[in-house]
Design a protein around this motif. Structure first.
Motif: not given
Ligand SMILES: [Zn+2]
Length: 123
Positions: A113-116, A95-98, A120-123, A102-106
């Motif tokens: 804090t925002t994550y792209q 639900e935190d994905i925005k 293969e997410p490193k986290w 054009g790129a999905p960001v959490v």
């Protein structure tokens, strides 16, 4: 309905332009004919009514609905529940994905804090 809206706006622009020409022509003439001015004013009214109708034809799409639809199509959504924020440790959900540019960001709901998102997410 989007085509109808465009047609309404184009027709409105034509009416407004012609109306201005009618008014200018009626006023410029030394022996000016007020009938042209009246025709111009009527054209202006029709033009603005068309703009109003065109605006009413297709109300703007709710952006919230688009975001929800995009989230559903994201790959790897299943594993989202186990992901935690690297800064504060708060759990991040799908639900935190925005969608940003054009790129999905959490975005962490706790600390902001925002994550792209990558394949293969490193986290
Ligand atoms: Zn956080």
């Amino acid at each position: 309905m989007r085509a109808g809206r465009i047609i309404a706006f184009i027709t409105a622009a034509i009416f407004i332009i012609l109306a201005f020409l009618f008014i200018l022509g009626g006023l410029d003439d030394q022996e000016g004919d007020l009938r042209w001015v009246i025709v111009g004013i009527i054209g202006l009214v029709i033009g603005f009514v068309l703009v109003f109708v065109g605006t009413k034809l297709s109300p703007p799409v709710k952006t919230g609905d688009q975001v929800v639809n995009l989230n559903v199509d994201l790959p790897g959504e299943v594993g989202m529940d186990t992901i935690k924020c690297q800064s504060c440790g708060a759990p991040l959900s799908s639900e935190d994905i925005k969608m940003v540019a054009g790129a999905p960001v959490v975005e962490c709901p706790n600390c902001g804090t925002t994550y792209q998102l990558t394949e293969e997410p490193k986290w």
